[in-house]
Design a protein around this motif. Structure first.
Motif, PDB file in Angstrom:
ATOM      1  N   PRO A  38      33.909  -6.154  -6.596  1.00  0.00           N
ATOM      2  CA  PRO A  38      33.247  -6.763  -5.442  1.00  0.00           C
ATOM      3  C   PRO A  38      34.259  -7.098  -4.359  1.00  0.00           C
ATOM      4  CG  PRO A  38      32.476  -7.754  -7.496  1.00  0.00           C
ATOM      5  CD  PRO A  38      33.645  -6.873  -7.849  1.00  0.00           C
ATOM      6  N   LEU A  39      33.918  -6.786  -3.110  1.00  0.00           N
ATOM      7  CA  LEU A  39      34.821  -7.066  -2.012  1.00  0.00           C
ATOM      8  C   LEU A  39      34.785  -8.550  -1.664  1.00  0.00           C
ATOM      9  CD1 LEU A  39      34.014  -4.101   0.423  1.00  0.00           C
ATOM     10  CD2 LEU A  39      35.961  -4.303  -1.132  1.00  0.00           C
ATOM     11  N   PRO A  40      35.940  -9.122  -1.309  1.00  0.00           N
ATOM     12  CA  PRO A  40      35.909 -10.486  -0.776  1.00  0.00           C
ATOM     13  C   PRO A  40      35.177 -10.515   0.561  1.00  0.00           C
ATOM     14  CG  PRO A  40      38.102  -9.523  -0.549  1.00  0.00           C
ATOM     15  CD  PRO A  40      37.304  -8.558  -1.364  1.00  0.00           C
ATOM     16  N   ALA A  41      34.703 -11.689   0.947  1.00  0.00           N
ATOM     17  CA  ALA A  41      33.946 -11.817   2.192  1.00  0.00           C
ATOM     18  C   ALA A  41      34.796 -11.518   3.415  1.00  0.00           C
ATOM     19  CB  ALA A  41      33.345 -13.220   2.302  1.00  0.00           C
ATOM     20  N   ALA A  47      35.462  -9.283   8.390  1.00  0.00           N
ATOM     21  CA  ALA A  47      34.341  -9.703   7.549  1.00  0.00           C
ATOM     22  C   ALA A  47      33.717  -8.474   6.907  1.00  0.00           C
ATOM     23  CB  ALA A  47      33.309 -10.451   8.394  1.00  0.00           C
ATOM     24  N   THR A  48      33.296  -8.592   5.661  1.00  0.00           N
ATOM     25  CA  THR A  48      32.804  -7.432   4.912  1.00  0.00           C
ATOM     26  C   THR A  48      31.401  -7.673   4.361  1.00  0.00           C
ATOM     27  OG1 THR A  48      33.565  -8.072   2.702  1.00  0.00           O
ATOM     28  CG2 THR A  48      35.184  -7.053   4.166  1.00  0.00           C
ATOM     29  N   ALA A  49      30.674  -6.582   4.185  1.00  0.00           N
ATOM     30  CA  ALA A  49      29.404  -6.579   3.454  1.00  0.00           C
ATOM     31  C   ALA A  49      29.210  -5.173   2.917  1.00  0.00           C
ATOM     32  CB  ALA A  49      28.238  -6.977   4.354  1.00  0.00           C
ATOM     33  N   VAL A 242      22.956  -6.958   9.276  1.00  0.00           N
ATOM     34  CA  VAL A 242      22.819  -5.527   9.533  1.00  0.00           C
ATOM     35  C   VAL A 242      22.575  -4.778   8.228  1.00  0.00           C
ATOM     36  CG1 VAL A 242      24.012  -3.449  10.340  1.00  0.00           C
ATOM     37  CG2 VAL A 242      24.200  -5.579  11.646  1.00  0.00           C
ATOM     38  N   LEU A 243      23.328  -5.125   7.210  1.00  0.00           N
ATOM     39  CA  LEU A 243      23.163  -4.484   5.908  1.00  0.00           C
ATOM     40  C   LEU A 243      21.746  -4.692   5.377  1.00  0.00           C
ATOM     41  CD1 LEU A 243      24.521  -3.022   3.501  1.00  0.00           C
ATOM     42  CD2 LEU A 243      25.120  -5.279   2.606  1.00  0.00           C
ATOM     43  N   ARG A 244      21.281  -5.918   5.454  1.00  0.00           N
ATOM     44  CA  ARG A 244      19.946  -6.220   4.938  1.00  0.00           C
ATOM     45  C   ARG A 244      18.871  -5.468   5.728  1.00  0.00           C
ATOM     46  NH1 ARG A 244      20.615 -11.166   4.623  1.00  0.00           N
ATOM     47  NH2 ARG A 244      19.977 -11.741   6.721  1.00  0.00           N
ATOM     48  N   ALA A 245      19.005  -5.431   7.064  1.00  0.00           N
ATOM     49  CA  ALA A 245      18.007  -4.774   7.901  1.00  0.00           C
ATOM     50  C   ALA A 245      17.945  -3.273   7.621  1.00  0.00           C
ATOM     51  CB  ALA A 245      18.307  -5.030   9.375  1.00  0.00           C
ATOM     52  N   VAL A 246      19.111  -2.614   7.568  1.00  0.00           N
ATOM     53  CA  VAL A 246      19.137  -1.170   7.359  1.00  0.00           C
ATOM     54  C   VAL A 246      18.694  -0.819   5.939  1.00  0.00           C
ATOM     55  CG1 VAL A 246      20.624   0.879   7.271  1.00  0.00           C
ATOM     56  CG2 VAL A 246      20.897  -0.784   9.123  1.00  0.00           C
ATOM     57  N   PHE A 247      19.176  -1.564   4.970  1.00  0.00           N
ATOM     58  CA  PHE A 247      18.839  -1.267   3.577  1.00  0.00           C
ATOM     59  C   PHE A 247      17.342  -1.472   3.328  1.00  0.00           C
ATOM     60  CE2 PHE A 247      19.166  -2.165  -1.104  1.00  0.00           C
ATOM     61  CZ  PHE A 247      19.638  -0.916  -1.455  1.00  0.00           C
ATOM     62  N   THR A 248      16.772  -2.512   3.932  1.00  0.00           N
ATOM     63  CA  THR A 248      15.334  -2.750   3.779  1.00  0.00           C
ATOM     64  C   THR A 248      14.532  -1.599   4.377  1.00  0.00           C
ATOM     65  OG1 THR A 248      15.637  -5.146   3.833  1.00  0.00           O
ATOM     66  CG2 THR A 248      13.446  -4.314   4.345  1.00  0.00           C
ATOM     67  N   GLN A 249      14.930  -1.142   5.568  1.00  0.00           N
ATOM     68  CA  GLN A 249      14.226  -0.017   6.185  1.00  0.00           C
ATOM     69  C   GLN A 249      14.356   1.257   5.359  1.00  0.00           C
ATOM     70  OE1 GLN A 249      14.273   0.720  10.424  1.00  0.00           O
ATOM     71  NE2 GLN A 249      15.248  -1.266  10.811  1.00  0.00           N
ATOM     72  N   ALA A 263      25.524   4.269  -0.646  1.00  0.00           N
ATOM     73  CA  ALA A 263      26.528   3.220  -0.467  1.00  0.00           C
ATOM     74  C   ALA A 263      26.674   2.932   1.018  1.00  0.00           C
ATOM     75  CB  ALA A 263      27.872   3.631  -1.062  1.00  0.00           C
ATOM     76  N   ILE A 264      26.774   1.649   1.357  1.00  0.00           N
ATOM     77  CA  ILE A 264      26.956   1.199   2.734  1.00  0.00           C
ATOM     78  C   ILE A 264      28.069   0.160   2.737  1.00  0.00           C
ATOM     79  CG2 ILE A 264      25.913  -0.004   4.703  1.00  0.00           C
ATOM     80  CD1 ILE A 264      23.190   1.044   3.768  1.00  0.00           C
ATOM     81  N   LEU A 265      28.954   0.253   3.714  1.00  0.00           N
ATOM     82  CA  LEU A 265      30.051  -0.700   3.881  1.00  0.00           C
ATOM     83  C   LEU A 265      30.143  -1.073   5.357  1.00  0.00           C
ATOM     84  CD1 LEU A 265      32.678  -2.207   3.028  1.00  0.00           C
ATOM     85  CD2 LEU A 265      33.881  -0.019   3.321  1.00  0.00           C
ATOM     86  N   ILE A 266      30.163  -2.367   5.650  1.00  0.00           N
ATOM     87  CA  ILE A 266      30.263  -2.847   7.033  1.00  0.00           C
ATOM     88  C   ILE A 266      31.482  -3.744   7.151  1.00  0.00           C
ATOM     89  CG2 ILE A 266      29.090  -4.081   8.889  1.00  0.00           C
ATOM     90  CD1 ILE A 266      26.448  -3.423   7.552  1.00  0.00           C
TER      91      ILE A 266
END
Length: 302
Positions: A38-41, A47-49, A242-249, A263-266
């Protein structure tokens, strides 16, 4: 009597087989959890997600990989996609990530990092070919983010990332990628592609091709540019939002059952340095006209 014994034996064998499958899956999940830590925040002011989803129903292992490492050369990022998915891909993921975690610190140039990955993968694939008589390949994107936000990339068959900022989403480059690692040798003259700067407050959206190739029940591809533009329009960029919005769509588009690993990385630039502040101030006056590298921006320009 014989029927009862036979039925009991079949039930016992079924329980044994289910237990072995469950144990094998647990081992695979544990192995990939160690590989894809898991990536640190936050990593060196970024900042990562991130999120991963396996195409194997009920599994949490797959062939997509990513890693972010702070080095003396800058923050270095790898994102890759192993041919195939599920438990069989874990060995290839291990070969690529293990090599990257060493080379990212050791090599001065990104080209040296890619060459190390190529050699490590070749050794791994030779062993698999002898044992399983198969051919394999990996798409790889290497990126470097220097302290002043300069972006450099080497791309071997992978989707180009998007830069998010100013209410827009734009690909960082449109150059033709190199072939994936595995089937073909790397070019002799190898140099990273300059991709502009990641200004304070801007973010990079990296993904595997399972995102753009995801289809709905009518065979239509997932409209990633439109989803990104919608996710950043009229609001500050939050990697998690952004991650939540794109992944939900994406899950809605595929009815919750994508056919490929995802896989998505921001990464958002949260650094505040004098050089970055001056550059950001200089770009504010012309941000509405800043061209994308090699192509037009996506989303509103206001």
């Amino acid at each position: 009597m014989a029927l009862a014994v036979g039925t009991g034996l079949m039930l016992h064998l079924r329980r044994v087989m289910l237990r072995e499958v469950r144990q094998a899956r647990e081992v695979a999940v544990a192995a990939q959890t160690l590989l894809l830590r898991p990536l640190p925040a936050r990593i060196d002011g970024l900042a990562t997600a991130a999120v991963r989803l396996s195409a194997d129903r009920g599994a949490s292992v797959g062939g997509d990989l990513y890693e972010v490492i702070a080095t003396e050369h800058g923050v270095r990022v790898v994102m890759g996609d192993v041919r195939g998915h599920g438990i069989a891909a874990i060995g290839t993921v291990a070969a690529v990530l293990g090599s990257f975690r060493e080379a990212a610190h050791d090599e001065t140039e990104l080209a040296g990092v890619l060459a190390r990955l190529d050699r490590a993968l070749a050794r791994h694939l030779r062993g698999r070919a002898l044992a399983e008589d198969i051919e394999d390949f990996v798409t790889v994107l290497l990126m470097e983010i220097t302290p002043d936000g300069a972006l450099h990339a080497l791309n071997c068959g992978h989707p180009w990332p998007y830069r998010l900022g100013g209410g827009r989403a734009e690909q960082i480059a449109y150059a033709e990628p190199l072939p994936p690692l595995g089937p073909f040798p790397l070019p002799v003259d190898l140099s990273a592609t300059p991709c502009g700067h990641l200004l304070p407050g801007e973010a990079l959206f990296l993904h595997t091709d399972g995102v753009e190739d995801a289809r709905d029940t009518q065979g239509r591809f997932f409209p990633l540019p439109a989803a990104l533009a919608d996710a950043v329009r009229g609001r500050p960029i939050s990697p998690r939002s952004v991650l939540r919005a794109v992944f939900t769509q994406l899950l809605r588009h595929t009815a919750g059952r994508p056919k490929d690993d995802i896989a998505i990385l921001i990464l958002r630039n949260d650094r505040v340095t004098r050089a970055a502040a001056l550059r950001g101030a200089g770009n504010c006056a012309i941000s509405h006209t800043r061209p994308a590298v090699g192509g037009p921006p996506i989303g509103p320009t206001a």
